[in-house]
Design an enzyme around this catalytic site. Structure first.
Site, PDB file in Angstrom:
ATOM      1  N   GLU A  48     -14.117   8.940   5.139  1.00  0.00           N
ATOM      2  CA  GLU A  48     -14.923   8.655   4.269  1.00  0.00           C
ATOM      3  C   GLU A  48     -16.371   8.290   4.604  1.00  0.00           C
ATOM      4  O   GLU A  48     -17.203   8.752   4.003  1.00  0.00           O
ATOM      5  CB  GLU A  48     -14.522   7.272   3.744  1.00  0.00           C
ATOM      6  CG  GLU A  48     -15.116   6.638   2.563  1.00  0.00           C
ATOM      7  CD  GLU A  48     -14.533   5.359   2.144  1.00  0.00           C
ATOM      8  OE1 GLU A  48     -15.361   4.643   0.975  1.00  0.00           O
ATOM      9  OE2 GLU A  48     -13.580   4.840   2.645  1.00  0.00           O
TER      10      GLU A  48
ATOM     11  N   ASP B  91       9.860   7.894  -0.625  1.00  0.00           N
ATOM     12  CA  ASP B  91       9.226   8.131  -1.840  1.00  0.00           C
ATOM     13  C   ASP B  91       8.852   7.055  -2.388  1.00  0.00           C
ATOM     14  O   ASP B  91       9.635   6.114  -2.841  1.00  0.00           O
ATOM     15  CB  ASP B  91       9.941   8.937  -2.766  1.00  0.00           C
ATOM     16  CG  ASP B  91       9.352   9.247  -4.138  1.00  0.00           C
ATOM     17  OD1 ASP B  91       8.226   8.901  -4.183  1.00  0.00           O
ATOM     18  OD2 ASP B  91      10.170  10.018  -4.910  1.00  0.00           O
TER      19      ASP B  91
ATOM     20  N   LYS C 127      -5.909  21.215  -9.087  1.00  0.00           N
ATOM     21  CA  LYS C 127      -5.568  22.387 -10.051  1.00  0.00           C
ATOM     22  C   LYS C 127      -4.861  21.914 -11.278  1.00  0.00           C
ATOM     23  O   LYS C 127      -3.979  21.037 -11.082  1.00  0.00           O
ATOM     24  CB  LYS C 127      -5.004  23.580  -9.276  1.00  0.00           C
ATOM     25  CG  LYS C 127      -5.348  24.111  -8.040  1.00  0.00           C
ATOM     26  CD  LYS C 127      -4.532  24.945  -7.418  1.00  0.00           C
ATOM     27  CE  LYS C 127      -5.348  25.883  -6.268  1.00  0.00           C
ATOM     28  NZ  LYS C 127      -4.388  26.832  -5.597  1.00  0.00           N
TER      29      LYS C 127
ATOM     30  N   ASP D  79      -3.355  12.088  -2.932  1.00  0.00           N
ATOM     31  CA  ASP D  79      -3.530  13.464  -3.156  1.00  0.00           C
ATOM     32  C   ASP D  79      -4.000  13.817  -4.726  1.00  0.00           C
ATOM     33  O   ASP D  79      -3.301  13.500  -5.561  1.00  0.00           O
ATOM     34  CB  ASP D  79      -2.350  14.460  -2.896  1.00  0.00           C
ATOM     35  CG  ASP D  79      -2.380  15.982  -2.916  1.00  0.00           C
ATOM     36  OD1 ASP D  79      -3.616  16.358  -3.864  1.00  0.00           O
ATOM     37  OD2 ASP D  79      -1.805  16.636  -2.060  1.00  0.00           O
TER      38      ASP D  79
ATOM     39  N   THR E 114     -12.805   4.524   6.492  1.00  0.00           N
ATOM     40  CA  THR E 114     -12.179   5.394   7.236  1.00  0.00           C
ATOM     41  C   THR E 114     -13.247   6.560   7.967  1.00  0.00           C
ATOM     42  O   THR E 114     -14.459   6.749   7.367  1.00  0.00           O
ATOM     43  CB  THR E 114     -10.961   6.277   6.481  1.00  0.00           C
ATOM     44  OG1 THR E 114     -11.688   7.128   5.565  1.00  0.00           O
ATOM     45  CG2 THR E 114      -9.954   5.221   5.954  1.00  0.00           C
ATOM     46  N   LYS E 115     -12.667   7.119   8.847  1.00  0.00           N
ATOM     47  CA  LYS E 115     -13.508   8.129   9.325  1.00  0.00           C
ATOM     48  C   LYS E 115     -13.809   9.296   8.404  1.00  0.00           C
ATOM     49  O   LYS E 115     -15.017   9.755   8.069  1.00  0.00           O
ATOM     50  CB  LYS E 115     -13.118   8.889  10.762  1.00  0.00           C
ATOM     51  CG  LYS E 115     -12.845   8.014  11.749  1.00  0.00           C
ATOM     52  CD  LYS E 115     -12.301   8.602  12.965  1.00  0.00           C
ATOM     53  CE  LYS E 115     -12.293   7.805  14.520  1.00  0.00           C
ATOM     54  NZ  LYS E 115     -11.553   8.270  15.488  1.00  0.00           N
TER      55      LYS E 115
ATOM     56  N   GLU F 285       0.958  -1.155  -0.171  1.00  0.00           N
ATOM     57  CA  GLU F 285       0.046  -0.013  -0.046  1.00  0.00           C
ATOM     58  C   GLU F 285       1.018   1.183  -0.109  1.00  0.00           C
ATOM     59  O   GLU F 285       1.576   1.439   0.641  1.00  0.00           O
ATOM     60  CB  GLU F 285      -0.763  -0.036   1.358  1.00  0.00           C
ATOM     61  CG  GLU F 285      -1.804   1.241   1.362  1.00  0.00           C
ATOM     62  CD  GLU F 285      -2.838   1.327   2.270  1.00  0.00           C
ATOM     63  OE1 GLU F 285      -3.439   2.205   2.748  1.00  0.00           O
ATOM     64  OE2 GLU F 285      -3.379   0.188   2.641  1.00  0.00           O
TER      65      GLU F 285
ATOM     66  N   ASP G 181     -11.874   9.865  -3.704  1.00  0.00           N
ATOM     67  CA  ASP G 181     -13.291  10.736  -3.332  1.00  0.00           C
ATOM     68  C   ASP G 181     -13.183  11.884  -4.360  1.00  0.00           C
ATOM     69  O   ASP G 181     -14.288  12.723  -3.973  1.00  0.00           O
ATOM     70  CB  ASP G 181     -13.291  11.034  -1.796  1.00  0.00           C
ATOM     71  CG  ASP G 181     -12.339  11.913  -1.389  1.00  0.00           C
ATOM     72  OD1 ASP G 181     -11.310  12.014  -1.970  1.00  0.00           O
ATOM     73  OD2 ASP G 181     -12.538  12.730  -0.345  1.00  0.00           O
TER      74      ASP G 181
ATOM     75  N   GLU H 242       5.134   5.210   3.340  1.00  0.00           N
ATOM     76  CA  GLU H 242       4.470   6.723   3.743  1.00  0.00           C
ATOM     77  C   GLU H 242       5.531   7.597   3.887  1.00  0.00           C
ATOM     78  O   GLU H 242       6.781   7.392   4.346  1.00  0.00           O
ATOM     79  CB  GLU H 242       3.634   6.462   5.014  1.00  0.00           C
ATOM     80  CG  GLU H 242       3.218   7.897   5.557  1.00  0.00           C
ATOM     81  CD  GLU H 242       2.179   8.653   4.554  1.00  0.00           C
ATOM     82  OE1 GLU H 242       2.529   9.883   4.440  1.00  0.00           O
ATOM     83  OE2 GLU H 242       1.341   8.001   4.100  1.00  0.00           O
TER      84      GLU H 242
END
Length: 247
Positions: free
Chosen positions: A228, A130, A157, A153, A225-226, A78, A189, A103
């Protein structure tokens, strides 16, 4: 690179130094920005005490997963696990699998280690680096059963779209790391990013969409998740994509 006045040099000097200067100031476009907050005492303590057993330090050497986990169980990778709560839940719910999380944010890594230690998780390892470089230099070919990318992320833009981690190069590199029949599971999302993900996956070679339509229902193994749950209460959508490597 700052706007500094360049000293005048003769043509030979330019010929000798310009390539070196270009290389020196070249910067890779990254899919993340490090906004590193201060680690709590709990996170720091977990990093200091659990890294030796649950952490994998970045290096330019391929990981031997059988040696790391002490078994040949399927490996789930993941990218961007945040604070690690859903990753830990998945590891607890699937002891027959090995989980590796990547992460870039230190506090998130520390929180994940702390919670995993409290929960007694043994089939989880983490990297603080990375993901693009880890995938390229540390993950052996055909070593992953599943690749997971949840709520990256979206860089919404237009001028930032180039920073999105999901692109042709990343997906092609990741494909080689999956076993034949291996699964790619992504979720977002942000609908424009979902469309982008779908376009990239549809254009990629040797992948097949497992969903009857473009997007799949959330599978049971991906915890809510909270964030979501809150989004669903507000009527926000979530889009899951499930593709398999065909060859």
């Amino acid at each position: 690179m700052t706007d500094q006045e360049t000293p005048q040099t003769d043509e030979n000097e330019v010929a000798n130094t310009e390539p070196k200067e270009e290389k020196r100031y070249m910067r890779k476009v990254r899919s993340f920005v490090k906004r590193e907050g201060r680690m709590t005492n709990r996170q720091q303590t977990a990093t200091d005490t659990l890294w030796a057993t649950m952490g994998i330090t970045y290096s330019n050497e391929m990981i031997d997963f059988a040696a790391v986990f002490g078994n040949d169980n399927p490996v789930v990778l993941e990218v961007g696990f945040g604070m690690g709560k859903s990753l830990i839940e998945m590891a607890l719910n699937a002891p027959e699998k090995n989980f590796v999380g990547i992460e870039v944010h230190g506090p998130g890594v520390g929180a994940c280690l702390a919670d995993a230690g409290d929960a007694g998780v043994t089939n989880l390892r983490v990297l603080n680096h990375d993901a693009v470089e880890v995938l390229e230099f540390m993950i052996p070919e055909k070593s992953l059963s599943t690749f997971q990318l949840y709520f990256p992320d979206p860089w919404h833009k237009a001028r930032h779209n180039k920073r999105r981690i999901v692109n042709e190069t990343f997906i092609e590199n990741m494909r080689h790391k999956l076993v034949i029949g291996g699964l790619v599971h992504m979720a977002t999302d942000w609908e424009p990013y979902a469309v982008h993900m779908l376009e990239v996956m549809n254009d990629a070679t040797n992948f097949k969409n497992t969903a009857e339509t473009d997007y799949a229902p959330r599978p049971d193994w991906r915890p809510l998740t909270k964030f979501e749950n809150r989004g669903q209460r507000l009527g926000h959508g979530v889009w899951d994509l499930l593709f398999t490597r065909t060859c």
